[in-house]
Write a protein that holds these residues in place. Structure first.
Motif, PDB file in Angstrom:
ATOM      1  N   UNK A 123       0.738  -0.922  -0.350  1.00  0.00           N
ATOM      2  CA  UNK A 123       0.019  -0.216  -0.055  1.00  0.00           C
ATOM      3  C   UNK A 123       0.877   1.300   0.118  1.00  0.00           C
ATOM      4  N   UNK A 124       0.804   1.923  -0.361  1.00  0.00           N
ATOM      5  CA  UNK A 124       1.092   3.678  -0.883  1.00  0.00           C
ATOM      6  C   UNK A 124      -0.031   4.621  -0.398  1.00  0.00           C
ATOM      7  N   UNK A 125       0.928   6.155   0.516  1.00  0.00           N
ATOM      8  CA  UNK A 125       0.317   7.498   0.403  1.00  0.00           C
ATOM      9  C   UNK A 125       0.621   8.070  -0.406  1.00  0.00           C
ATOM     10  N   UNK A 126      -0.483   8.204  -1.743  1.00  0.00           N
ATOM     11  CA  UNK A 126      -0.441   8.685  -2.654  1.00  0.00           C
ATOM     12  C   UNK A 126      -0.742  10.118  -2.683  1.00  0.00           C
ATOM     13  N   UNK A 127       0.684  11.292  -2.465  1.00  0.00           N
ATOM     14  CA  UNK A 127       0.293  13.560  -2.128  1.00  0.00           C
ATOM     15  C   UNK A 127       0.134  13.315  -3.868  1.00  0.00           C
ATOM     16  N   UNK A 128      -0.922  14.499  -3.682  1.00  0.00           N
ATOM     17  CA  UNK A 128      -0.692  15.406  -4.896  1.00  0.00           C
ATOM     18  C   UNK A 128      -1.064  16.325  -4.755  1.00  0.00           C
ATOM     19  N   UNK A 129      -0.147  17.542  -5.343  1.00  0.00           N
ATOM     20  CA  UNK A 129      -0.485  19.542  -4.948  1.00  0.00           C
ATOM     21  C   UNK A 129      -0.541  19.229  -6.367  1.00  0.00           C
ATOM     22  N   UNK A 130      -1.328  20.725  -6.576  1.00  0.00           N
ATOM     23  CA  UNK A 130      -2.081  21.166  -7.645  1.00  0.00           C
ATOM     24  C   UNK A 130      -2.662  22.991  -7.506  1.00  0.00           C
ATOM     25  N   UNK A 131      -2.238  23.301  -8.237  1.00  0.00           N
ATOM     26  CA  UNK A 131      -3.077  24.058  -8.430  1.00  0.00           C
ATOM     27  C   UNK A 131      -4.707  24.445  -9.047  1.00  0.00           C
ATOM     28  N   UNK A 132      -5.711  25.510  -7.645  1.00  0.00           N
ATOM     29  CA  UNK A 132      -6.998  25.154  -7.323  1.00  0.00           C
ATOM     30  C   UNK A 132      -7.700  24.494  -8.470  1.00  0.00           C
ATOM     31  N   UNK A 133      -7.349  25.473  -9.664  1.00  0.00           N
ATOM     32  CA  UNK A 133      -8.516  25.371 -11.035  1.00  0.00           C
ATOM     33  C   UNK A 133      -7.967  23.979 -11.626  1.00  0.00           C
ATOM     34  N   UNK A 134      -7.104  23.436 -11.370  1.00  0.00           N
ATOM     35  CA  UNK A 134      -6.892  21.310 -12.226  1.00  0.00           C
ATOM     36  C   UNK A 134      -8.031  20.577 -10.831  1.00  0.00           C
ATOM     37  N   UNK A 135      -8.348  21.248 -10.277  1.00  0.00           N
ATOM     38  CA  UNK A 135      -9.546  20.757  -8.822  1.00  0.00           C
ATOM     39  C   UNK A 135      -9.859  19.548  -9.592  1.00  0.00           C
ATOM     40  N   UNK A 136     -10.793  19.555 -10.516  1.00  0.00           N
ATOM     41  CA  UNK A 136     -12.278  18.930 -11.438  1.00  0.00           C
ATOM     42  C   UNK A 136     -11.058  18.154 -12.144  1.00  0.00           C
TER      43      UNK A 136
END
Length: 98
Positions: free
Chosen positions: A1-14
Motif C-alpha cells: 500500500x502507498x500514500x499518494x499525495x498530489x499537490x496542484x493549482x486549485x483550478x485543476x481540481x476537477x
C-alpha cells in the motif's frame, strides 16, 4: 500500500478528481485551499499580488494505482509547463487504520 499525495493549482481540481476516479480511486482526502510558494515566481496566497490557491489530494492506493497515477501526473505536468504548480509523491505505508 502507498500514500499518494498530489499537490496542484486549485483550478485543476476537477481534472485531478476525474483522473483519480478513472483509476479506481474513489476514497481520498481533499484539502481544497492551500497557500503555497513553489519558487519566487510561483506563489499562491490568494491576494491581489499572488492570486489563486493550490489544493492537496491524499489517497491510500495499491502499488499499481500509484504507478499509473504518477504516470498521468507526469504527463499532465509536461502539458502544463513550468508556470503551473503541480507535483506528487508516493510514500510507502507500513501499517494503517482507516
Amino acid at each position: 500500500m502507498k500514500r499518494l499525495e498530489i499537490y496542484f493549482d486549485s483550478y485543476l481540481l476537477e481534472k485531478v478528481q476525474e483522473e483519480v476516479k478513472e483509476y479506481g480511486i474513489d476514497q481520498y482526502i481533499l484539502i481544497p485551499k492551500v497557500f503555497s510558494e513553489w519558487d519566487k515566481n510561483l506563489k499562491h496566497f490568494n491576494s491581489h499580488v499572488w492570486p489563486g490557491t493550490d489544493s492537496i489530494l491524499v489517497a491510500y492506493v495499491n502499488d499499481e494505482q500509484a504507478k499509473e497515477i504518477m504516470r498521468v501526473i507526469k504527463m499532465i505536468k509536461i502539458d502544463l509547463g513550468k508556470m503551473i504548480s503541480m507535483g506528487a509523491v508516493v510514500i510507502p505505508v507500513e501499517d494503517i487504520i482507516l
